[in-house]
Scaffold this active site. Sequence first.
Site, short mmCIF file in Angstrom:
data_model
loop_
_atom_site.label_atom_id
_atom_site.label_comp_id
_atom_site.label_asym_id
_atom_site.label_seq_id
_atom_site.Cartn_x
_atom_site.Cartn_y
_atom_site.Cartn_z
CE LYS A 233 -7.19 0.26 6.54
NZ LYS A 233 -7.87 0.61 5.25
CB CYS B 264 -3.83 3.46 -1.44
SG CYS B 264 -4.88 4.71 -1.01
CG ASP C 159 0.51 -2.29 6.29
OD1 ASP C 159 -0.41 -2.27 7.20
OD2 ASP C 159 0.15 -1.55 5.33
CD GLN D 293 -6.90 -4.06 4.21
OE1 GLN D 293 -7.84 -4.79 4.49
NE2 GLN D 293 -7.17 -2.89 3.80
CG HIS E 266 -2.00 1.09 1.47
ND1 HIS E 266 -1.50 2.40 1.82
CD2 HIS E 266 -3.28 0.99 1.00
CE1 HIS E 266 -2.64 3.00 2.09
NE2 HIS E 266 -3.64 2.25 1.57
N1 PMP Z 1 -1.84 -0.50 4.63
C1 PMP Z 1 -2.90 -1.29 4.06
C2 PMP Z 1 -2.49 -2.62 3.65
C3 PMP Z 1 -4.01 -0.88 3.91
O1 PMP Z 1 -5.04 -1.36 3.39
C4 PMP Z 1 -4.36 0.65 4.48
C5 PMP Z 1 -5.68 1.40 4.30
N2 PMP Z 1 -6.22 1.09 2.87
C6 PMP Z 1 -3.19 1.34 4.97
C7 PMP Z 1 -2.00 0.74 5.16
C8 PMP Z 1 -3.46 2.59 5.73
O2 PMP Z 1 -4.40 2.59 6.65
P1 PMP Z 1 -4.86 4.22 7.30
O3 PMP Z 1 -5.41 5.12 6.00
O4 PMP Z 1 -5.91 3.59 8.13
O5 PMP Z 1 -3.70 4.65 7.79
#
Ligand code: PMP
Length: 407
Positions: free
Chosen positions: A226, A364, A200, A203, A123
Site C-alpha cells: 500500500k 473489508c 493499524d 492506511q 478493517h
Molecule cells: N487494515 C487496514 C486499515 C487496511 O486498509 C488493510 C488493507 N485493505 C488491512 C488492514 C490489511 O492489509 P493487508 O491486506 O495488506 O494485510
Amino acid sequence: MSFDVHKIREDFPILQEKVYGNPLVYLDNGATTQKPMPVIACINDFHRHSNSSIHRGVHYLSEQATEAYEQARITVQEFIRAKHSHEIIFTSGTTASINGVAFSFGERFVHAGDEIIITEMEHHANIVPWQMLCERKNARLKVIPFNDEGILQVDKLEELIQDKTRLIAVMHASNTLATLNPVKQIISLAHRYNIPVLVDGAQSVPHMSVDVQDMDCDFFAFSGHKMYGPTGIGILYGKEKWLDDIPPFQGGGDMVDVVTFEKTTYNQLPYKFEAGTSNYVGAVGLGKAVEYLVTAGINDVADHEHDLLQYAVGRLDNLGYVTLYGRAPQKTSLVTFTLRDIHPYDAGMILDKMGIAVRTGTHCAQPVMRHYGIDGNIRASFAMYNTREEIDALIEGIQKVKTMFGG
Ligand code: PMP
C-alpha cells in the site's frame, strides 16, 4: 513547489496503460498502490545479482543478500522513527502482523474473562484476529463506537476500560471513512491504566509522517504493497519490552538458538519472530519504496493528497445526488460515497469501462457499512501520483453513470 506530480507519474510505468482504449485513472490505492521504476528495478536487480538465502551462508551472495535485508530494516526503522532496528519485524503484511500479536500477546497475557477493546470502524484484519483470540481464551471483545460523521467517540473509551482490559487495537486512518483517529490521545489514556495499544497503520504510513516513539504505541502494523512496495511484505513494529515478553508466533528455522528434542531456545530479536526463509526480496523492495517516499518528501505527498481530497469532496458535494461517508475534520486521502438510486457495483462497472478504477463493496469493513445501513459503497482513494484532472475524469464518469440510469 518542489513536488512535481507529473515527474512522479513518469516513474510509474503502469500509469501509461490504456483500459478499454481510455487512459487508466487508478483510484484504488487504498487497496494497493502501483510501483515506481526504482522499486521494480531493485527487485529485478536483486534477482539478477544478489539472490541468495539470508542469514544462512558464509558465501558472498548470502552475505550480500543479508546485508541488503538488514539495511532495509534500518531504512524502515528510520522512516517510522523506531528506537531500535530489532523492533522492526518483517511479516507478510498488516494482516499477518496483527494476527501475530493477537496470537502471541494472547498466549502470554489474555485469560478467561479478560477484555480487548477495538473500534467500530476497524478493517476486518483488526477485528477477526481479536475475535478468534477471545474465542480461544473465553475473553470478551468491546467496541468504541463512531458517530455518523465518522468520528470515533473517544470519550466513551474510559468507561469501556476495566481492570480486565488487556489491550486496545485501533486503526490510525480509516480505509472507509478516511478518519484520522487521535491515536496519541487514546494511547496516553490507555497507558494511564497500563494497557498496551496496537495501531493499524496500513492506511496512514503511505500518506503521512509517522513517529512511533512520539505516538508511544506498543505495536504498529503496516503493509508494503500500500506504500509503493511489493506485495507479501509488511512490518510489525513492537516496543522491545513487549517483543521480549511475548512468545514467537511461528516456529521453524532462523528463529531458534539451540534446538533439542527436549527443549528449544529462541533467537534474539528480531529473528525470534522471523521463522523460515523470509521474504527478503520483498523486504529489500520495501526498503526501496521507503527511500522513494522519503525522496518525494512525505510531507509534500501529504499536502498534495490533501489538496486532492479537498478538491474531490468539493466536486462530489456539488453534484447533489452523492452521499459521502465520513466528515471528520482530520482525514486521509480517500472518499467513499453512494449515488442516489444507483447500486455501487453498477457504477463501478461503468466507471471501469471508462478506464476509471474505483473500489466497490464493503472494503473489508462490514460493521462500517452496517452503521450506515448500506450494503456497500464506492471508494476513490488517492496516491501521490494522482491529479486533479483524474478527479475531473471521475466526476465526468459519475455524471455519465447518472445519465445512463436516467437522472
Ligand atoms: N487494515 C487496514 C486499515 C487496511 O486498509 C488493510 C488493507 N485493505 C488491512 C488492514 C490489511 O492489509 P493487508 O491486506 O495488506 O494485510
